[in-house]
Design a protein around this motif. Structure first.
Motif, mmCIF file in Angstrom:
data_model
loop_
_atom_site.group_PDB
_atom_site.id
_atom_site.type_symbol
_atom_site.label_atom_id
_atom_site.label_comp_id
_atom_site.label_asym_id
_atom_site.label_seq_id
_atom_site.Cartn_x
_atom_site.Cartn_y
_atom_site.Cartn_z
ATOM 1 N N ASP A 218 20.219 4.072 -31.197
ATOM 2 C CA ASP A 218 21.308 4.990 -30.865
ATOM 3 C C ASP A 218 20.844 6.204 -30.074
ATOM 4 O O ASP A 218 21.616 6.781 -29.312
ATOM 5 N N THR A 219 19.606 6.611 -30.278
ATOM 6 C CA THR A 219 19.191 7.919 -29.767
ATOM 7 C C THR A 219 18.198 7.905 -28.616
ATOM 8 O O THR A 219 18.106 8.892 -27.881
ATOM 9 N N ALA A 220 17.416 6.838 -28.440
ATOM 10 C CA ALA A 220 16.315 6.883 -27.463
ATOM 11 C C ALA A 220 16.778 7.229 -26.050
ATOM 12 O O ALA A 220 16.231 8.158 -25.433
ATOM 13 N N LEU B 101 6.783 10.515 -27.664
ATOM 14 C CA LEU B 101 7.350 10.229 -28.979
ATOM 15 C C LEU B 101 8.435 9.165 -28.897
ATOM 16 O O LEU B 101 8.531 8.290 -29.761
ATOM 17 N N VAL B 102 9.259 9.238 -27.869
ATOM 18 C CA VAL B 102 10.312 8.231 -27.700
ATOM 19 C C VAL B 102 9.688 6.857 -27.476
ATOM 20 O O VAL B 102 10.134 5.854 -28.065
ATOM 21 N N GLY B 103 8.647 6.779 -26.648
ATOM 22 C CA GLY B 103 7.977 5.503 -26.422
ATOM 23 C C GLY B 103 7.389 4.937 -27.696
ATOM 24 O O GLY B 103 7.514 3.730 -27.972
ATOM 25 N N ALA B 104 6.748 5.786 -28.494
ATOM 26 C CA ALA B 104 6.200 5.330 -29.765
ATOM 27 C C ALA B 104 7.306 4.878 -30.699
ATOM 28 O O ALA B 104 7.168 3.884 -31.418
ATOM 29 N N SER C 283 10.885 -1.513 -33.125
ATOM 30 C CA SER C 283 11.019 -2.874 -32.582
ATOM 31 C C SER C 283 12.288 -3.006 -31.743
ATOM 32 O O SER C 283 13.157 -3.840 -32.013
ATOM 33 N N SER C 284 12.394 -2.131 -30.705
ATOM 34 C CA SER C 284 13.589 -2.127 -29.855
ATOM 35 C C SER C 284 13.197 -2.354 -28.392
ATOM 36 O O SER C 284 13.400 -1.482 -27.548
ATOM 37 N N PRO C 285 12.648 -3.546 -28.056
ATOM 38 C CA PRO C 285 12.216 -3.772 -26.676
ATOM 39 C C PRO C 285 13.370 -3.741 -25.677
ATOM 40 O O PRO C 285 13.166 -3.388 -24.511
ATOM 41 N N LEU C 286 14.569 -4.097 -26.122
ATOM 42 C CA LEU C 286 15.698 -4.103 -25.199
ATOM 43 C C LEU C 286 16.117 -2.704 -24.781
ATOM 44 O O LEU C 286 16.862 -2.541 -23.816
ATOM 45 N N LEU C 287 15.632 -1.694 -25.511
ATOM 46 C CA LEU C 287 16.002 -0.304 -25.182
ATOM 47 C C LEU C 287 15.038 0.339 -24.189
ATOM 48 O O LEU C 287 15.270 1.460 -23.753
ATOM 49 N N VAL C 288 13.961 -0.345 -23.850
ATOM 50 C CA VAL C 288 12.966 0.259 -22.957
ATOM 51 C C VAL C 288 13.585 0.587 -21.608
ATOM 52 O O VAL C 288 13.436 1.702 -21.084
ATOM 53 N N LEU C 289 14.305 -0.371 -21.012
ATOM 54 C CA LEU C 289 14.898 -0.132 -19.700
ATOM 55 C C LEU C 289 15.985 0.953 -19.743
ATOM 56 O O LEU C 289 15.955 1.872 -18.903
ATOM 57 N N MET D 227 3.959 4.068 -26.206
ATOM 58 C CA MET D 227 4.000 2.676 -26.635
ATOM 59 C C MET D 227 2.600 2.125 -26.899
ATOM 60 O O MET D 227 2.413 1.283 -27.768
ATOM 61 N N VAL D 228 1.610 2.603 -26.157
ATOM 62 C CA VAL D 228 0.239 2.122 -26.342
ATOM 63 C C VAL D 228 -0.414 2.772 -27.557
ATOM 64 O O VAL D 228 -1.117 2.109 -28.348
ATOM 65 N N PHE D 229 -0.181 4.066 -27.752
ATOM 66 C CA PHE D 229 -0.861 4.814 -28.816
ATOM 67 C C PHE D 229 0.077 5.140 -29.981
ATOM 68 O O PHE D 229 -0.097 6.146 -30.661
ATOM 69 N N TYR D 230 1.040 4.266 -30.228
ATOM 70 C CA TYR D 230 2.049 4.576 -31.250
ATOM 71 C C TYR D 230 1.439 4.703 -32.639
ATOM 72 O O TYR D 230 1.908 5.489 -33.466
#
Length: 314
Positions: A8-10, A35-38, A44-50, A155-158
């Motif tokens: 909802d928030t990213a 922080l948002v990337g982590a 587990s929200s890969p569809l929200l990346v774009l 995302m890498v250093f989450y």
């Protein structure tokens, strides 16, 4: 971070963070993106990346476009306002103008990675002859790179970021207070240092009326314009008889000035601090009578005295 509903928030958080930073609010946009990337990984929200990337990019560009249009509409008056609230008002326009002079609008590809540069470089682009389409191309490219770096780092250093947040939850109040105290001390040091410079030279300043009388007595006095090249293009007039001073070739130009004559320094910057810094440098180099002009070029013109046009290289 798993308890946060990133679905909802990213995108919204990314948009608000980058937009706030782009318009100049004291928001840590890069840490927010990290922080948002982590959070996207831990939730587990890969569809929200774009959508999150698009939201961050839209926020950054919206803020930048506002400053570009403000620069186009109001010119370098926008920069005066920005630099009055800067911790380094004496150098922020000069440095950004120097960078922009050398690299042009391509500077926007990297300006976000240099704190404070993007906020000043964008109005400079608007105040110049940069087309909006060209600005859009380079600004979007630079913002996209910046957003990708921020989100990717999170995302890498989450795992490491999650550990840091856990530590902050345990010792948050004390660490936050320590960080805030350190920040306040640093800000106070910068302002005190600047205030001491101004105070040390205030007594030596010369008024417009005093300069007129000096020129009547001593026509050989040197009057030196220390404005940036961009400022001179925006306002291509000088006090009659002025020499142009360029910080990029300062050492060479300083060596050519005679030490035994009156030297008057002026600019068009807030509090004439750039002129004061040049005066300080000249004094240390052995110039005996160096005085900043109170109010700079604006005060001279507002008093009704003549100015003369300058011819600038294109």
């Amino acid at each position: 971070m798993a308890s946060v509903n990133w679905s909802d928030t990213a995108p919204l958080v990314a948009f608000l963070g980058t937009f706030a930073a782009a318009i100049g609010l004291p928001v840590p946009a890069m840490p927010t993106l990290i922080l948002v990337g982590a959070g996207l990984v831990t939730a587990s929200s890969p569809l929200l990346v774009l959508p999150t990337f698009v939201g961050a990019l839209a926020g950054a560009f919206a803020g930048d476009a506002a400053w570009f249009l403000a620069g186009r509409r109001f010119g370098y008056r926008v920069l005066d306002g920005l630099c009055r609230v800067s911790l380094s008002p004496d150098t922020c326009v000069r440095r950004a103008s120097g960078f922009f002079e050398k690299r042009g609008v391509k500077l926007l590809l990297i300006s976000r990675f240099i704190p404070g540069l993007s906020l000043v470089a964008i109005p400079i682009a608007g105040a110049g002859d940069t087309r909006f389409s060209r600005f859009t191309l380079y600004d979007l490219a630079g913002a996209a790179l910046w957003v990708v770096v921020g989100l990717s780092a999170g995302m890498v250093f989450y795992r490491q970021i999650d550990a840091v947040l856990t530590l902050l939850r345990q010792f948050g109040v004390g660490m936050a207070a320590l960080a805030a105290a350190g920040l306040l001390v640093w800000i106070g040091f910068r302002y005190v240092r600047r205030a001491l410079l101004i105070a040390s030279l205030r007594r030596s300043r010369i008024s417009v009326d005093e300069l007129s009388m000096l020129l009547a007595r001593d026509p050989g006095a040197l009057i030196v314009d220390v404005r940036s090249a961009s400022s001179r293009r925006d306002d291509p007039y000088v006090i009659p008889g002025s020499r142009l001073f360029d910080f990029s070739s300062a050492d060479t130009q300083l060596a050519t000035l005679p030490r035994n004559t009156s030297v008057i320094i002026y600019c068009s910057c807030p509090n004439e601090v750039s002129a004061a810094k040049v005066a300080e440098r000249l004094t240390k180099l052995g110039f005996a009578n160096v005085r900043p002009l109170t109010g700079g070029l604006d005060a001279w013109r507002d008093s009704g005295r003549d100015v003369e046009a300058i011819v600038l290289a294109t």
